[in-house]
Design an enzyme around this catalytic site. Structure first.
Site, PDB file in Angstrom:
ATOM      1  N   ARG A 166     -22.361  -2.060  10.130  1.00 40.52           N
ATOM      2  CA  ARG A 166     -23.469  -2.999  10.067  1.00 40.52           C
ATOM      3  C   ARG A 166     -23.303  -4.220  11.112  1.00 40.52           C
ATOM      4  O   ARG A 166     -23.374  -5.249  11.203  1.00 40.52           O
ATOM      5  CB  ARG A 166     -23.468  -3.838   8.749  1.00 40.52           C
ATOM      6  N   CYS A 217     -30.790  -4.457   1.458  1.00 43.05           N
ATOM      7  CA  CYS A 217     -29.550  -4.941   0.899  1.00 43.05           C
ATOM      8  C   CYS A 217     -29.254  -6.346   1.347  1.00 43.05           C
ATOM      9  O   CYS A 217     -29.316  -6.775   2.580  1.00 43.05           O
ATOM     10  CB  CYS A 217     -28.297  -4.134   0.988  1.00 43.05           C
ATOM     11  N   GLU A 293     -25.714  -9.671   4.565  1.00 44.08           N
ATOM     12  CA  GLU A 293     -26.069  -8.795   5.433  1.00 44.08           C
ATOM     13  C   GLU A 293     -27.320  -9.222   6.199  1.00 44.08           C
ATOM     14  O   GLU A 293     -27.579  -9.105   7.262  1.00 44.08           O
ATOM     15  CB  GLU A 293     -26.392  -7.169   5.013  1.00 44.08           C
TER      16      GLU A 293
HETATM   17  N1  EPU Z   1     -24.411   1.377  -8.178  1.00 45.95           N
HETATM   18  C1  EPU Z   1     -24.321   0.879  -9.468  1.00 45.95           C
HETATM   19  N2  EPU Z   1     -25.441  -0.317  -9.577  1.00 45.95           N
HETATM   20  C2  EPU Z   1     -26.168  -0.639  -8.758  1.00 45.95           C
HETATM   21  C3  EPU Z   1     -26.047  -0.270  -7.405  1.00 45.95           C
HETATM   22  C4  EPU Z   1     -25.269   0.880  -7.151  1.00 45.95           C
HETATM   23  O1  EPU Z   1     -23.650   1.478 -10.397  1.00 45.95           O
HETATM   24  O2  EPU Z   1     -26.845  -1.536  -8.756  1.00 45.95           O
HETATM   25  C5  EPU Z   1     -23.699   2.583  -8.125  1.00 45.95           C
HETATM   26  C6  EPU Z   1     -24.385   3.981  -7.613  1.00 45.95           C
HETATM   27  O3  EPU Z   1     -24.778   4.282  -8.928  1.00 45.95           O
HETATM   28  C7  EPU Z   1     -23.414   4.673  -6.667  1.00 45.95           C
HETATM   29  C8  EPU Z   1     -22.749   3.498  -5.997  1.00 45.95           C
HETATM   30  O4  EPU Z   1     -23.195   2.176  -6.691  1.00 45.95           O
HETATM   31  O5  EPU Z   1     -22.550   5.244  -7.620  1.00 45.95           O
HETATM   32  C9  EPU Z   1     -23.097   3.474  -4.662  1.00 45.95           C
HETATM   33  O6  EPU Z   1     -24.538   3.058  -4.752  1.00 45.95           O
HETATM   34  P1  EPU Z   1     -25.733   3.391  -3.369  1.00 45.95           P
HETATM   35  O7  EPU Z   1     -25.647   4.974  -3.263  1.00 45.95           O
HETATM   36  O8  EPU Z   1     -26.979   2.953  -3.599  1.00 45.95           O
HETATM   37  O9  EPU Z   1     -25.132   2.950  -2.210  1.00 45.95           O
HETATM   38  P2  EPU Z   1     -24.691   1.362  -1.769  1.00 45.95           P
HETATM   39  O10 EPU Z   1     -23.338   1.434  -1.278  1.00 45.95           O
HETATM   40  O11 EPU Z   1     -25.068   0.239  -2.812  1.00 45.95           O
HETATM   41  C10 EPU Z   1     -25.602   1.878   0.652  1.00 45.95           C
HETATM   42  C11 EPU Z   1     -26.301   0.747   1.922  1.00 45.95           C
HETATM   43  C12 EPU Z   1     -27.593   0.905   1.547  1.00 45.95           C
HETATM   44  C13 EPU Z   1     -28.066   2.514   1.817  1.00 45.95           C
HETATM   45  C14 EPU Z   1     -27.558   3.084   0.657  1.00 45.95           C
HETATM   46  C15 EPU Z   1     -27.682   4.735   0.797  1.00 45.95           C
HETATM   47  C16 EPU Z   1     -25.094  -1.247   2.261  1.00 45.95           C
HETATM   48  C17 EPU Z   1     -24.887  -2.804   1.985  1.00 45.95           C
HETATM   49  N3  EPU Z   1     -25.993  -0.628   1.404  1.00 45.95           N
HETATM   50  O12 EPU Z   1     -25.632   0.944  -0.653  1.00 45.95           O
HETATM   51  O13 EPU Z   1     -28.230   0.067   2.761  1.00 45.95           O
HETATM   52  O14 EPU Z   1     -29.490   2.519   1.598  1.00 45.95           O
HETATM   53  O15 EPU Z   1     -25.868   2.811   0.882  1.00 45.95           O
HETATM   54  O16 EPU Z   1     -26.867   5.246   1.616  1.00 45.95           O
HETATM   55  O17 EPU Z   1     -24.436  -0.879   3.077  1.00 45.95           O
HETATM   56  C18 EPU Z   1     -29.243  -1.954   3.353  1.00 45.95           C
HETATM   57  O18 EPU Z   1     -27.997  -1.774   4.407  1.00 45.95           O
HETATM   58  O19 EPU Z   1     -29.924  -2.783   3.561  1.00 45.95           O
HETATM   59  C19 EPU Z   1     -29.222  -0.896   2.608  1.00 45.95           C
HETATM   60  C20 EPU Z   1     -30.038  -0.653   1.420  1.00 45.95           C
END
Ligand code: EPU
Length: 298
Positions: A166, A217, A293
């Site tokens: 990021r 996010c 972010e």
């Molecule tokens: N999870 C939870 N509760 C929640 C959210 C997530 O338990 O409320 C768990 C999910 O079940 C999963 C793990 O956390 O096991 C990871 O969740 P997710 O796949 O949604 O990925 P993330 O790390 O929360 C990142 C990026 C997103 C991107 C997703 C998908 C960042 C800050 N976020 O989220 O990017 O869409 O991966 O690849 O890096 C953004 O940057 O604006 C953004 C939305």
């Protein structure tokens, strides 16, 4: 040159230009079609000692209710051209979704993941946007910028862009405006790409607040100082029991903890207070300091 000739408008509400649908007016506002116009409006602002900024899709920003005291520039430069069997040039104002669809229909693979990112190419390069294991860093061949301190156009190779999670060098240089990017992709059958697009869209619709008034996010994921595996900020917020927490019209999403939804008439202050509350609760629950972010404007 007068305001009217440069198509610069006064006191334009930024609300409708943000995904949050929050924000006061830009003192001056313009939409530009090409780099020539961009150079002219930047010169106009500089001659008046006004701050200026580029607003992309308004999907990763929180605009204060007081608005922005300078010139807000929206890039309507959205051209795309397939340059070879593995290269696509895209102007900065094009949306990630339209570039992803263009790549698919022109037999270029490797950009399908970008289909659901609610940003522009320029904004996504700036923040090294990513999802599902890919980020802009993986597809950028070079980035073209307008250096407003000299009015020269310059190219930055992938390594010169200083990408990491990021982050890019462009965050350190507000005087540079990203005007386009050459993407390095590869030949892929459109049917295969389309099935990937469907897969990514389906996953996103299940796990994130697609179509609601929220700015992607809010926080970066946590990267432990020892370089260990990234920890999802959404998961930390969820585990702290914050889903559904509301301040004014701002609410932590019920689907994904790292999203704040404008559930109706939220102010920038509501969102900021909710951000502060989340940080405090996550710190006491996990001893982790979350970092935003999103960018604050005004
Ligand atoms: N999870 C939870 N509760 C929640 C959210 C997530 O338990 O409320 C768990 C999910 O079940 C999963 C793990 O956390 O096991 C990871 O969740 P997710 O796949 O949604 O990925 P993330 O790390 O929360 C990142 C990026 C997103 C991107 C997703 C998908 C960042 C800050 N976020 O989220 O990017 O869409 O991966 O690849 O890096 C953004 O940057 O604006 C953004 C939305």
């Amino acid at each position: 040159m007068p305001l009217s000739m440069l198509n610069i408008h006064e006191y334009v509400s930024l609300k409708s230009y943000t995904v949050f649908k929050i924000g006061g007016p830009a003192r001056y506002f313009c939409e530009i079609q090409n780099t020539g116009e961009l150079q002219e409006v930047v010169q106009w602002a500089k001659a008046r000692n006004l701050p200026f900024m580029v607003l992309g899709a308004g999907s990763n920003v929180l605009v204060s209710n007081e608005g922005y005291p300078g010139l807000v520039i929206r890039l309507l430069m959205r051209d795309m051209k397939k340059r070879s069997e593995n290269a696509l040039f895209v102007e900065a104002g094009a949306s990630m979704a339209s570039a992803a669809h263009f790549a698919v229909t022109h037999g270029l693979g490797g950009f399908e993941w970008a289909v659901g990112i609610p940003g522009t190419i320029g904004g996504s390069v700036f923040g090294n946007a990513g999802c599902y294991g890919s980020e802009m860093k993986d597809v950028i061949e070079r980035v073209t910028i307008l250096d407003t301190s000299t009015t020269a156009l310059r190219h930055y190779s992938n390594t010169a862009c200083g990408f990491f999670y990021r982050h890019s060098i462009f965050k350190k240089h507000p005087e540079w405006i990203i005007v386009g990017a050459m993407l390095k992709l590869f030949p892929r059958d459109s049917a295969e790409s389309n099935s990937l697009v469907r897969k990514y869209s389906k996953t996103r619709a299940i796990t994130q607040d697609i179509g609601s008034q929220c700015a992607g996010c809010i926080f970066k994921n946590f990267i432990p100082p020892d370089g260990g595996a990234q920890v999802s900020a959404g998961k930390l917020i969820d585990e702290a029991g914050l889903k559904g927490t509301k301040i004014g019209g701002a609410m932590v999403s019920l689907k994904h903890g790292n999203f704040i939804v404008n559930s109706g008439n939220a102010t920038a202050k509501d969102v900021k207070q909710l951000v502060a509350l989340i940080k405090e609760k996550v710190k006491s629950a996990h001893s982790i300091e979350l970092e935003e972010e999103i960018r604050y404007i005004g």
